[in-house]
Design a protein around this motif. Structure first.
Motif, PDB file in Angstrom:
ATOM      1  N   HIS A   1     -17.799  60.057 -20.452  1.00 35.65           N
ATOM      2  CA  HIS A   1     -17.416  58.728 -19.982  1.00 35.65           C
ATOM      3  C   HIS A   1     -17.853  57.657 -20.983  1.00 35.65           C
ATOM      4  O   HIS A   1     -18.999  57.660 -21.443  1.00 35.65           O
ATOM      5  CB  HIS A   1     -18.069  58.416 -18.632  1.00 35.65           C
ATOM      6  N   ALA A   2     -16.979  56.738 -21.303  1.00 38.71           N
ATOM      7  CA  ALA A   2     -17.362  55.546 -22.056  1.00 38.71           C
ATOM      8  C   ALA A   2     -18.081  54.590 -21.108  1.00 38.71           C
ATOM      9  O   ALA A   2     -17.735  54.504 -19.921  1.00 38.71           O
ATOM     10  CB  ALA A   2     -16.140  54.872 -22.660  1.00 38.71           C
ATOM     11  N   VAL A   3     -19.064  53.861 -21.636  1.00 37.53           N
ATOM     12  CA  VAL A   3     -19.924  53.020 -20.799  1.00 37.53           C
ATOM     13  C   VAL A   3     -19.829  51.563 -21.225  1.00 37.53           C
ATOM     14  O   VAL A   3     -20.001  51.234 -22.412  1.00 37.53           O
ATOM     15  CB  VAL A   3     -21.391  53.479 -20.886  1.00 37.53           C
ATOM     16  N   VAL A   4     -19.545  50.694 -20.261  1.00 37.88           N
ATOM     17  CA  VAL A   4     -19.695  49.252 -20.426  1.00 37.88           C
ATOM     18  C   VAL A   4     -20.941  48.842 -19.658  1.00 37.88           C
ATOM     19  O   VAL A   4     -21.039  49.096 -18.453  1.00 37.88           O
ATOM     20  CB  VAL A   4     -18.470  48.483 -19.909  1.00 37.88           C
ATOM     21  N   ALA A   5     -21.898  48.252 -20.343  1.00 41.37           N
ATOM     22  CA  ALA A   5     -23.158  47.859 -19.719  1.00 41.37           C
ATOM     23  C   ALA A   5     -23.131  46.383 -19.359  1.00 41.37           C
ATOM     24  O   ALA A   5     -22.663  45.545 -20.140  1.00 41.37           O
ATOM     25  CB  ALA A   5     -24.320  48.123 -20.668  1.00 41.37           C
ATOM     26  N   LEU A   6     -23.639  46.069 -18.181  1.00 43.56           N
ATOM     27  CA  LEU A   6     -23.877  44.692 -17.756  1.00 43.56           C
ATOM     28  C   LEU A   6     -25.380  44.522 -17.607  1.00 43.56           C
ATOM     29  O   LEU A   6     -25.989  45.115 -16.720  1.00 43.56           O
ATOM     30  CB  LEU A   6     -23.187  44.411 -16.421  1.00 43.56           C
ATOM     31  N   THR A   7     -25.993  43.728 -18.494  1.00 46.98           N
ATOM     32  CA  THR A   7     -27.441  43.621 -18.490  1.00 46.98           C
ATOM     33  C   THR A   7     -27.863  42.229 -18.923  1.00 46.98           C
ATOM     34  O   THR A   7     -27.090  41.479 -19.533  1.00 46.98           O
ATOM     35  CB  THR A   7     -28.063  44.679 -19.424  1.00 46.98           C
ATOM     36  N   ASN A   8     -29.113  41.916 -18.624  1.00 49.17           N
ATOM     37  CA  ASN A   8     -29.683  40.625 -19.005  1.00 49.17           C
ATOM     38  C   ASN A   8     -30.547  40.748 -20.257  1.00 49.17           C
ATOM     39  O   ASN A   8     -31.167  39.783 -20.673  1.00 49.17           O
ATOM     40  CB  ASN A   8     -30.519  40.072 -17.842  1.00 49.17           C
ATOM     41  N   ASN A   9     -30.601  41.964 -20.841  1.00 48.40           N
ATOM     42  CA  ASN A   9     -31.494  42.217 -21.968  1.00 48.40           C
ATOM     43  C   ASN A   9     -30.710  42.864 -23.113  1.00 48.40           C
ATOM     44  O   ASN A   9     -30.420  44.059 -23.073  1.00 48.40           O
ATOM     45  CB  ASN A   9     -32.635  43.137 -21.527  1.00 48.40           C
ATOM     46  N   PRO A  10     -30.376  42.098 -24.150  1.00 46.21           N
ATOM     47  CA  PRO A  10     -29.539  42.645 -25.221  1.00 46.21           C
ATOM     48  C   PRO A  10     -30.238  43.682 -26.090  1.00 46.21           C
ATOM     49  O   PRO A  10     -29.585  44.401 -26.836  1.00 46.21           O
ATOM     50  CB  PRO A  10     -29.183  41.400 -26.054  1.00 46.21           C
ATOM     51  N   HIS A  11     -31.571  43.761 -25.999  1.00 50.69           N
ATOM     52  CA  HIS A  11     -32.327  44.687 -26.835  1.00 50.69           C
ATOM     53  C   HIS A  11     -32.842  45.882 -26.044  1.00 50.69           C
ATOM     54  O   HIS A  11     -33.673  46.643 -26.529  1.00 50.69           O
ATOM     55  CB  HIS A  11     -33.498  43.955 -27.494  1.00 50.69           C
TER      56      HIS A  11
END
Length: 602
Positions: A363-373
């Protein structure tokens, strides 16, 4: 969970360690401690199972701290071993030369403990972390170089760790990590390591994020090693956390502050992304248009993902399945499905384990997060940043709204750029987002005016029922979760149409029923049904409801509603209800019992 800080500088280190630990309290902990080298080359440790302020009071009169300029500290969330002083960090080796602070969980604890005991080591705690100190002790008997010993030891460990080690004979500190976050930085006060940049933000302007396997000496220049070979540090990252982010100002608690910040968060996110929604956001991901979406997350992040996927299904007819990250291993997924993976910190252990499973299934993953690192951001195929800013309260508020809006931008870009939604309509939907900050501000005002009037009827109940239908069902789920987190009372959320299939048995005279009211005839029939059985109704909806968070006549006149987005503004009222009820019950709304902000262990 758990917090690490370490510092090597020129001034007394204990006050810095305690101050940094105070800024890590929001992560959740049940014990805390600091350690410094004594003049005789042995580690001196001060530990407490009270709050960090207790540790600070004791440290103020602690003789070893007077001259020590190097040290480390930790806030512990109990995993291996009960809450006790002996299990609190930092941990020492048999000789008293080495001290260790550790975030994460080791997998081979039984084997390691047996081998070390057989070798004659005196293990005094029930933790997995103490074992690392003894392993480093053994390695240093063969190699007096601390960094080399640390690298040799972690090469044989299984599990996850962020680790800082102190050698009391040389005052040297070494940091390394695998599967758990750690940053290092230099500033006027010294050289630092921390599990969260917020701990050391007032003292540094730039920081570096460790990758798995990096070993760093905490001294000037930050000598960096990987695989035993000196390497250049990764690019420095500007510290965007300000002192104002870490202080209450005039607010009674961080949750109140972060609820009030939501219109500003929405405006910042929409301003950042709106120009690229129809001009490159989705194409920049280099992913095909999905035929199916799998949402993966935990708690509030999972609810945000469900809102986003539901929007994609309603606007683009793309089906989805939502799976708790902890359950993904035993859950079948649709081949070729695009994975939408959400984590506010990007370091949630269950999510990172699920990420391995998703990649293993192709599966390809799109992440939704508040931390770019974060680990999630580094390992996903595409990342959508949520720009919520630091969130200190354990119960997520503004990060939920940011994840929903960030995901909405992705949805509109996907549908607009792929042609699934006609361009003129897509442009209109994007323009509609400009009304969201005002809608959230209106909801805050309406909630502040009306919720005190309904609060008295809620405080005496031992349990609560939440109802919603359609898009409102997910917000009802989020409202029930918030109430449980903050009040420690039971709350159940159900689809309104499911009442007759079991949950109606819960309703009796005085039962609080909190409804996300979409104004439909079906919902009003449900309200009448529970009212007839004596329920106390609190409705969140438009004009005429108990809490008109979704629009008053003035809001309609000012055109602040965004109907296609669903009842996003209802979450503001649900957050305020949970917080106000918790305050009335005497709860600590910023640090709910048994919970942590960053869940870095499974």
């Amino acid at each position: 969970m758990c917090g690490i800080v370490a510092c090597s500088g020129e001034s007394p280190v204990a006050p810095l360690l305690v101050e940094a630990l105070e800024r890590l309290e929001y992560r959740g902990y049940d014990s805390a401690g600091i350690a410094v080298p004594a003049v005789d080359g042995h580690v001196e440790a001060l530990r407490s199972i009270e709050r960090v302020d207790d540790l600070g009071r004791r440290a103020a009169g602690w003789a070893p701290a007077v001259s020590a300029t190097t040290g480390l500290g930790h806030t512990r969330w109990a995993t291996h071993g009960e809450v006790s002083v002996v299990n609190a960090h930092p941990h020492r080796d048999c000789s008293g030369r080495v001290a260790v602070v550790h975030n994460g969980v080791l997998e081979d604890v039984t084997e390691l403990r047996r081998a070390l005991t057989d070798a004659g080591h005196m293990i005094v705690s029930h933790t997995d972390s103490e074992l690392i100190a003894h392993l480093i002790e053994e390695a240093m008997s063969e190699d007096t170089d601390l960094a080399g010993a640390v690298e040799r030891v972690v090469g044989g460990l299984r599990g996850s760790w962020a680790l800082v080690v102190l050698d009391a004979r040389t005052d040297e500190l070494v940091a390394t990590c695998h599967g758990s976050p750690l940053v290092v930085a230099e500033g006027p006060e010294g050289v630092f390591a921390a599990s969260d940049i917020g701990a050391i933000a007032p003292w540094v302007e730039w920081y570096h994020v460790l990758d798995d396997g990096d070993v760093v000496r905490l001294r000037a220049g930050l000598p960096w090693h990987r695989g035993g070979v000196p390497v250049a540090p990764p690019p420095a990252v500007a510290c965007s956390v300000g002192v104002a982010d870490l202080s209450l100002g005039l607010y009674p608690d961080f949750m109140a502050k972060e609820i009030e910040q939501q219109p500003d968060v929405a405006e910042r996110l929409i301003t950042t992304w709106s120009g690229s929604i129809l001009h490159g956001l989705w194409p920049s991901f280099s992913l095909p248009v999905p035929r199916h979406v799998t949402v993966v997350g935990c708690g509030t992040s999972l609810n945000a993902g469900r809102v986003v996927a539901d929007l994609l299904a309603r606007l683009g007819s793309i089906p989805f399945a939502a799976v708790e990250a902890s359950e993904l291993t035993s859950t079948a997924t649709v081949p070729g499905s695009l994975a939408l993976v959400l984590s506010q910190s990007g370091e949630t252990a269950d999510v990172l384990t699920a990420l391995d499973v998703l990649h293993g299934r192709g599966h390809a993953v799109v992440a939704l997060t508040n931390n770019p690192h974060s680990a999630l951001a580094r390992r996903a195929e595409a990342v959508m940043m949520c720009h919520a800013g630091p969130e200190i309260g354990v119960a997520a508020t503004k990060t939920f709204v940011a994840q929903v809006l960030g995901g909405t931008c992705v949805v509109l870009s996907l549908l607009g750029c792929s042609g699934a939604v006609e361009q003129q309509r897509a442009q209109r939907l994007v323009r509609d987002l400009d009304r969201v900050p005002d809608a959230l501000a209106q909801a805050i005002g309406a909630s502040r005016r009306t919720i005190p009037q309904v609060l008295e009827g809620l405080t005496k109940a031992s349990g609560y029922v939440f109802l919603g239908r359609g898009p409102g069902r997910i917000y009802a789920d989020e409202g029930a979760l918030k109430l449980k987190e903050l009040t420690y009372r039971w709350a159940e959320s159900h689809a309104a149409g499911e009442l007759k299939h079991g949950p109606l048995a819960l309703v009796e005279h005085g039962t609080p029923v909190i409804v996300v009211d979409d104004g439909s005839a079906r919902m009003h029939a449900t309200i009448a049904e529970v009212s007839a059985r004596g329920a106390e109704i609190t409705s969140i909806g438009g004009h005429g409801t108990s809490v008109p968070a979704l629009g008053s006549p003035l809001a309609v006149a000012l055109d602040t509603t965004v109907d296609w987005l669903g009842p996003l503004a209802s979450v503001v009222a649900l957050q305020i209800i949970a917080r106000e009820l918790a305050v009335a019950l005497g709860r600590d709304v910023d640090k709910p019992r048994n919970l942590a902000k960053s869940v870095t262990v499974e």
